[in-house]
Write a protein that holds these residues in place. Structure first.
Motif, mmCIF file in Angstrom:
data_model
loop_
_atom_site.group_PDB
_atom_site.id
_atom_site.type_symbol
_atom_site.label_atom_id
_atom_site.label_comp_id
_atom_site.label_asym_id
_atom_site.label_seq_id
_atom_site.Cartn_x
_atom_site.Cartn_y
_atom_site.Cartn_z
ATOM 1 N N ILE A 126 0.899 -1.227 -0.061
ATOM 2 C CA ILE A 126 -0.045 -0.052 -0.024
ATOM 3 C C ILE A 126 0.872 1.181 0.172
ATOM 4 O O ILE A 126 0.663 2.121 -0.955
ATOM 5 C CB ILE A 126 -1.139 0.064 1.354
ATOM 6 N N CYS A 127 1.919 1.238 0.848
ATOM 7 C CA CYS A 127 2.757 2.502 1.061
ATOM 8 C C CYS A 127 3.543 2.437 -0.252
ATOM 9 O O CYS A 127 3.993 3.699 -0.682
ATOM 10 C CB CYS A 127 3.604 2.447 2.191
ATOM 11 N N VAL A 131 3.886 5.788 -2.351
ATOM 12 C CA VAL A 131 5.141 6.558 -2.793
ATOM 13 C C VAL A 131 5.260 6.723 -4.219
ATOM 14 O O VAL A 131 5.987 7.976 -4.639
ATOM 15 C CB VAL A 131 6.381 5.888 -2.147
ATOM 16 N N SER A 132 5.070 5.515 -4.915
ATOM 17 C CA SER A 132 5.416 5.727 -6.570
ATOM 18 C C SER A 132 4.204 6.750 -7.021
ATOM 19 O O SER A 132 4.710 7.597 -7.770
ATOM 20 C CB SER A 132 4.835 4.514 -7.243
ATOM 21 N N MET A 133 3.052 6.932 -6.616
ATOM 22 C CA MET A 133 2.040 8.009 -6.935
ATOM 23 C C MET A 133 2.426 9.382 -6.826
ATOM 24 O O MET A 133 2.433 10.270 -7.550
ATOM 25 C CB MET A 133 0.752 7.749 -6.569
ATOM 26 N N ILE A 139 -1.573 13.342 -5.883
ATOM 27 C CA ILE A 139 -1.983 13.615 -4.330
ATOM 28 C C ILE A 139 -2.584 12.425 -4.065
ATOM 29 O O ILE A 139 -2.444 12.092 -2.809
ATOM 30 C CB ILE A 139 -2.862 14.704 -4.331
ATOM 31 N N LEU A 140 -3.017 11.553 -4.824
ATOM 32 C CA LEU A 140 -3.521 10.248 -4.104
ATOM 33 C C LEU A 140 -2.386 9.415 -3.477
ATOM 34 O O LEU A 140 -2.861 8.511 -2.695
ATOM 35 C CB LEU A 140 -4.211 9.253 -5.084
ATOM 36 N N PHE A 144 -3.179 6.784 0.038
ATOM 37 C CA PHE A 144 -2.774 5.555 0.063
ATOM 38 C C PHE A 144 -2.116 5.167 1.443
ATOM 39 O O PHE A 144 -2.268 4.179 2.124
ATOM 40 C CB PHE A 144 -1.794 4.914 -0.986
ATOM 41 N N CYS A 145 -1.133 6.264 1.999
ATOM 42 C CA CYS A 145 -0.596 6.060 3.037
ATOM 43 C C CYS A 145 -1.503 6.201 4.394
ATOM 44 O O CYS A 145 -1.543 5.278 5.322
ATOM 45 C CB CYS A 145 0.613 7.112 3.247
#
Length: 271
Positions: A126-127, A131-133, A139-140, A144-145
């Protein structure tokens, strides 16, 4: 045996305090015991309202060494709270042995499950996506974090209530079954795979060493890439893992040492 005195609000209030106190009172002598006693204190006070000595004894009982993963391991404390309620009128020595025996026997296995699923699988996936996004300016990534935090809170809430309401039989049925063990093993493997992917994506290390020849310089990095692409980043990750696992767990010292080493190697044009 005592009648049920605790409401769902009481039980889930204890879980809420556990989320705050679990990591606040760590010590090498008792680990998470201060957090346990602080979290269960109001419920124990309600159970032993008519006997101050029993209340004090219950707090002492939960100040024994305890260490687990905070979310999945909360099921143990849910069960311990149920035992306090059902055994309120039993002799104190009997409660000490039964409740501490339960906590000691289950805190390790549930910690292994929680570490594998929450921190070894869900967090990297998930993180890592977040981080990739985020690196692309989406901003998504931040969402996710936050999503990871909400997921593990939900897991912790359900494990705590399941432990209290269903007890040891449910824990043995769910967590002791062969299917669940396969799920945990698969989750661990997936988590390791994701860690490898993230390491290859975000750890950058190349050598600048070249060996002069009669025709043209021999570039060491090209040779390494022809053997295994990303060999140096992989070596760096494995070296740091070895140091943290076998030499020291002073993460700040290792991080500072890594930065200094990279600067020195860069100055002498090794990397």
């Amino acid at each position: 045996m005592a009648d049920n005195k605790l409401t769902k609000k009481d039980v889930m209030g204890a879980w809420g305090r556990w989320q705050v106190y679990a990591e606040m009172g760590h010590s090498y002598e008792r680990m998470m015991a201060v957090g346990v006693a602080s979290s269960l204190g109001k419920c124990l006070k309600k159970l032993y309202a008519d006997d101050e000595e029993k209340f004090k004894r219950s707090l002492q009982r939960h100040m024994m060494f305890f260490n687990t993963e905070g979310n999945w391991g909360g099921a143990v404390l849910g069960m311990a709270l149920a035992m306090e309620e059902k055994m309120a009128d039993c002799p104190e020595e009997e409660k000490d042995e039964a409740i501490n025996g339960l906590k000691t026997s289950l805190m390790g296995p549930l910690a292994g499950i929680g570490d594998s699923i929450d921190w070894g699988t869900l967090k990297p996936i998930i993180c890592g996506l977040g981080v990739s996004m985020g690196l692309t300016g989406n901003i998504l990534g931040a969402v996710f974090c936050v999503l990871f935090c909400l997921v593990i809170l939900f897991i912790g809430n359900q494990c705590w209530w399941l432990g209290y309401s269903k007890g040891i039989v449910a824990m043995e049925t769910i967590f002791g079954g062969p299917l669940f063990k396969k799920v945990v093993k698969s989750a661990s493997l997936l988590g390791m795979y994701m860690m490898g992917v993230l390491s290859a994506s975000y750890v950058a290390l190349q050598t600048a060493i070249q060996i002069p020849t009669d025709s043209e310089a021999l570039v060491i990095q090209d040779i390494l890439d022809s053997i295994i692409p990303g060999l140096l980043p992989l070596g760096a990750v494995l070296l740091l893992y070895y140091i943290l696992r076998n030499k020291t767990q002073k993460f700040g010292l290792v991080a500072v040492g890594t930065v200094i080493l990279c600067l020195l190697l860069s100055l002498i044009r090794v990397v």
